[in-house]
Write an enzyme that holds these catalytic residues in place. Structure first.
Site, short mmCIF file in Angstrom:
data_model
loop_
_atom_site.label_atom_id
_atom_site.label_comp_id
_atom_site.label_asym_id
_atom_site.label_seq_id
_atom_site.Cartn_x
_atom_site.Cartn_y
_atom_site.Cartn_z
N GLU A 444 0.83 -1.22 0.00
CA GLU A 444 0.00 0.00 0.00
C GLU A 444 0.85 1.26 0.00
OE1 GLU A 444 -3.11 -1.43 -0.98
OE2 GLU A 444 -2.94 0.71 -0.67
C1 LIG Z 1 2.13 -9.70 -0.12
C2 LIG Z 1 1.96 -8.54 -1.02
C3 LIG Z 1 0.70 -8.15 -1.41
C4 LIG Z 1 0.54 -7.09 -2.31
N1 LIG Z 1 -0.72 -6.75 -2.76
C5 LIG Z 1 -0.83 -5.88 -3.81
C6 LIG Z 1 -2.09 -5.68 -4.47
O1 LIG Z 1 -3.12 -6.24 -4.08
N2 LIG Z 1 -2.12 -4.87 -5.56
C7 LIG Z 1 -1.02 -4.24 -6.03
O2 LIG Z 1 -1.11 -3.53 -7.02
N3 LIG Z 1 0.19 -4.37 -5.40
C8 LIG Z 1 0.30 -5.19 -4.32
N4 LIG Z 1 1.52 -5.36 -3.70
C9 LIG Z 1 2.66 -4.58 -4.16
C10 LIG Z 1 3.12 -3.53 -3.14
O3 LIG Z 1 2.19 -2.51 -3.03
C11 LIG Z 1 4.51 -3.07 -3.57
O4 LIG Z 1 5.39 -4.15 -3.32
C12 LIG Z 1 4.98 -1.83 -2.84
O5 LIG Z 1 4.19 -0.72 -3.19
C13 LIG Z 1 6.45 -1.49 -3.12
O6 LIG Z 1 6.78 -1.63 -4.48
P1 LIG Z 1 8.04 -2.51 -4.91
O7 LIG Z 1 7.91 -3.82 -4.24
O8 LIG Z 1 8.14 -2.52 -6.38
O9 LIG Z 1 9.27 -1.77 -4.27
P2 LIG Z 1 10.12 -0.55 -4.98
O10 LIG Z 1 9.17 0.44 -5.53
O11 LIG Z 1 11.12 -1.15 -5.91
O12 LIG Z 1 10.85 0.07 -3.73
C14 LIG Z 1 12.03 -0.50 -3.15
C15 LIG Z 1 12.48 0.40 -1.99
O13 LIG Z 1 12.84 1.69 -2.49
C16 LIG Z 1 12.16 2.69 -1.78
N5 LIG Z 1 11.87 3.82 -2.68
C17 LIG Z 1 11.36 3.77 -3.93
N6 LIG Z 1 11.23 5.00 -4.42
C18 LIG Z 1 11.67 5.86 -3.47
C19 LIG Z 1 11.78 7.27 -3.38
N7 LIG Z 1 11.39 8.09 -4.36
N8 LIG Z 1 12.26 7.81 -2.24
C20 LIG Z 1 12.63 7.02 -1.22
N9 LIG Z 1 12.54 5.68 -1.25
C21 LIG Z 1 12.08 5.11 -2.36
C22 LIG Z 1 10.90 2.02 -1.27
O14 LIG Z 1 10.35 2.69 -0.13
C23 LIG Z 1 11.42 0.63 -0.94
O15 LIG Z 1 11.98 0.63 0.35
C24 LIG Z 1 1.68 -6.39 -2.77
C25 LIG Z 1 2.96 -6.77 -2.34
C26 LIG Z 1 3.10 -7.84 -1.49
C27 LIG Z 1 4.50 -8.25 -1.10
#
Ligand SMILES: Cc1cc2nc3c(=O)[nH]c(=O)nc-3n(C[C@H](O)[C@H](O)[C@H](O)COP(=O)(O)OP(=O)(O)OC[C@H]3O[C@@H](n4cnc5c(N)ncnc54)[C@H](O)[C@@H]3O)c2cc1C
Length: 611
Positions: A444
């Protein structure tokens, strides 16, 4: 098996004594006309909800964790034993419709009430609760921006729980940065769209609880602008729907796999392949991100409630264990005839328990205040009152998501610690709470991103207007209680921290405007800023609860010690937890300087940022 009793005494205290909710809701014609603002009715509904979660969801929590979901070769997914039967009972009892619009079969109960139901569901079974939880998000977005035709077809099915919903944003290369998603939409001759692409990590994306699943999908229409301004929102059902509302042909969306993950095993986290699937535009072209935010805001509070719910249940279990487990001796002896005393007598164990209690009860107060503000934002007859409430909701939502999930995870860990080695063993259920709580900090929008939303968008880009309004509420309370000896020390601490929140905001704001590196200043301190802010909000709520409790004690109305517990928990909060603000103020002031290090430290050959 872990124990859990819904905290109804505390909920009723907050609903009636802190928030005066029935009187506030009665001012809103929607609730008055639907007869849903009645205090006794709200109490009864929550007592019934407590029976449901304790009796149906709690026994399935460990089962769901141990069995997990299973994907079959045809892409179908089976949920753990008992999940479907519990879902059918949940539906039959009308819980899916609790706060939904009566125009689509809902019961029109206040958001305040459903918010408490969601907390209790999360206390007893987070993984199960996510199936109806995501449906509720889909309901909110469709209700707010869907066409009349789409609403007529899909909303009654979602409200009744006959079908569930999902939110499909994330792609393998795009999580935080949704502006770079690749899922494509092409218009068909009949006005519908063909959706193609891969979405990952979709919670409740495939399952056997309902015969159809309604996916809300972000995709880019050909020719749309780059970035978030070129994204639209589409409704893509798993099965197409016949004109008479019955289920028709299978649509082109298939579950390619489900994830094996740290916690919430009972919830299927699906990879979904969309291959020319038929979709329908929801809202306006290229406004998909704005529309999805409706769903995401509801989901953010819902995620915060996962942290709150797990914190509550972890605390309850640690408390029960600490009363029962005997280790070491304490002077004076509690069990003089035996060789050990219950561990609850040791101050360090009390510290862990009180940490859980203090954060959980303040979190519940904030969540219920926020939920009542959402009701006010949507239904108050006075425009100014609606705007005030909307501003408060905007400001508190990232705090509710991040502060409650961070605290919830910490409480789960501290409560596990109360169990010693037994907390690490599966049988007691504590390690499941730790695993299940962890995801709340990540999805989220990670808690880091929530912090950027708070400091960057909600405070600085707003010129501090929303922050000033909240400061005004705090200042009024402090001034009204000047000279109140019972509150003096708390209000002194609160007042200083509230002023410091203002000055820290100015310092960060000035650095942010000082040049190209300004954005990094905000990025460097946002997480600490959100935590500081969270403490100020909790401090304010503890002071208000203390005031009510003192009055009850003075009136001789504290037979069971409930109000004394409030006063003493508040004293603990201000003595042991609130002082974290001092350290946070120092780290906020330290800014980005110590982070802009020589990148060779990270094994990079050239400096990306910094010296
Ligand atoms: C169990 C589970 C259920 C989920 N359910 C859903 C769902 O129902 N629908 C859906 O669409 N998604 C879902 N997700 C996805 C989830 O919302 C994302 O994993 C999350 O938003 C983070 O995206 P990412 O994993 O690509 O991490 P990334 O975006 O790659 O981020 C990696 C790290 O970099 C940091 N970061 C990135 N950009 C910045 C910035 N500009 N400044 C500072 N820090 C930054 C982040 O905070 C994080 O610590 C789910 C994920 C999981 C694991």
């Amino acid at each position: 098996m872990p124990v859990y009793k819904a905290p109804l005494r505390d909920v009723k205290f907050l609903m009636h004594e802190l928030l005066d909710a029935p009187a506030q809701l009665a001012k809103m014609p929607f609730y008055a006309e639907n007869d849903t603002a009645d205090g006794d009715l709200m109490n009864q509904v929550l007592e019934e909800a407590a029976r449901f979660v304790e009796g149906e969801l709690l026994p399935l929590n460990a089962v769901g964790d141990q069995e997990g979901c299973v994907r079959h070769d045809d892409g179908s997914v089976t949920t753990p034993t008992g999940f479907k039967a519990a879902y059918n009972k949940y539906r039959a009892a009308g819980w899916t419709a609790l706060d939904a619009d009566p125009a689509f079969g809902g019961q029109g109960m206040p958001h305040l009430v459903s918010n408490v139901l969601v907390e209790m569901m999360n206390s007893t079974n987070v993984a199960w609760s996510m199936y109806p939880g995501l449906s509720h998000g889909a309901y909110s977005a469709l209700h707010a921006v869907g066409s009349e035709e789409l609403k007529a077809i899909y909303l009654p099915k979602i409200v009744s729980g006959e079908w569930t919903g999902t939110m499909c944003l994330t792609e393998p290369h795009a999580g935080t940065d949704l502006g770079i998603i690749r899922t494509k939409a092409t218009q068909n001759a009949d006005g519908s769209y063909a959706i193609s692409g891969t979405k990952i990590f979709i919670s409740a994306g495939e399952h056997d609880l309902t015969p159809n699943i309604v996916h809300l999908v972000l995709a880019r229409l050909e020719g749309s602008p780059e970035g978030t301004k070129g994204i639209s929102l589409f409704l893509v059902p798993k099965f197409l729907v016949n004109p008479d509302g019955s289920i028709g042909e299978r649509n082109g969306v298939v579950c390619g796999s489900i994830e094996h993950k740290m916690g919430i095993h009972g919830n299927a986290t699906a990879l979904l392949n969309f291959d020319g699937a038929t979709g329908y535009l929801v809202g306006e072209i290229n406004k998909g991100m704005n529309h999805m935010f409706i769903m995401m805001n509801a989901a953010r509070l819902g995620t915060g409630l996962q942290g709150l719910g797990i914190g509550e249940t972890a605390y309850q279990n640690a408390l029960a264990y600490a009363k029962d487990r005997t280790q070491m001796r304490h002077e004076p002896r509690v069990n003089p005839g035996e060789n050990a005393d219950p561990i609850i007598v040791h101050p360090d164990v009390r510290r862990m328990l009180l940490t859980g209690k203090a954060y959980t009860e303040a979190g519940r107060a904030m969540a219920m205040w926020l939920a009542l503000s959402i009701d006010t934002e949507h239904h108050h007859p006075d425009e100014a009152a609606r705007k005030e409430a909307a501003d408060l909701v905007a400001l508190l939502t990232p705090i509710a998501k991040a502060f409650m999930t961070d605290n919830g995870f910490n409480i789960a860990v501290q409560s596990q610690q109360v169990f010693g080695g037994h907390g690490y063993i599966r049988e007691w259920g504590m390690e499941q709470y730790v695993r299940d709580a962890r995801i709340g900090q990540i999805y989220e929008g990670t808690n880091g991103i929530q912090a950027l939303d708070l400091l960057g968008r909600k405070v600085l880009m707003d010129g501090g207007k929303k922050l000033q309004k909240l400061s005004g509420i705090l200042q009024t309370f402090i001034e009204e209680h000047e000279g109140d000896d019972d509150l003096a020390s708390m209000l002194d601490q609160l007042g200083k921290a509230a002023n410091q929140l203002g000055s820290l905001t100015m310092v960060v704001g000035q650095k942010a405007m000082s040049g190209p590196e300004g954005a990094d200043e905000v990025n460097a301190v946002a997480v600490d800023y959100l935590r500081f802010f969270g403490h100020v909000v909790y401090g304010y709520l503890w002071a208000r609860m203390t005031k009510i409790a003192h009055a009850k004690i003075a009136a001789g109305q504290d037979r069971d010690g409930f109000y004394l517990a409030k006063v003493q928990t508040a004293q603990f909060y201000f003595a042991k937890l609130f002082p974290e603000t001092k350290a946070l103020a120092a780290t906020i002031k330290a800014g980005n300087e110590s982070l802009a290090v020589d990148d060779r430290m990270f094994g990079l050959e050239r400096a990306l940022v910094g010296a």
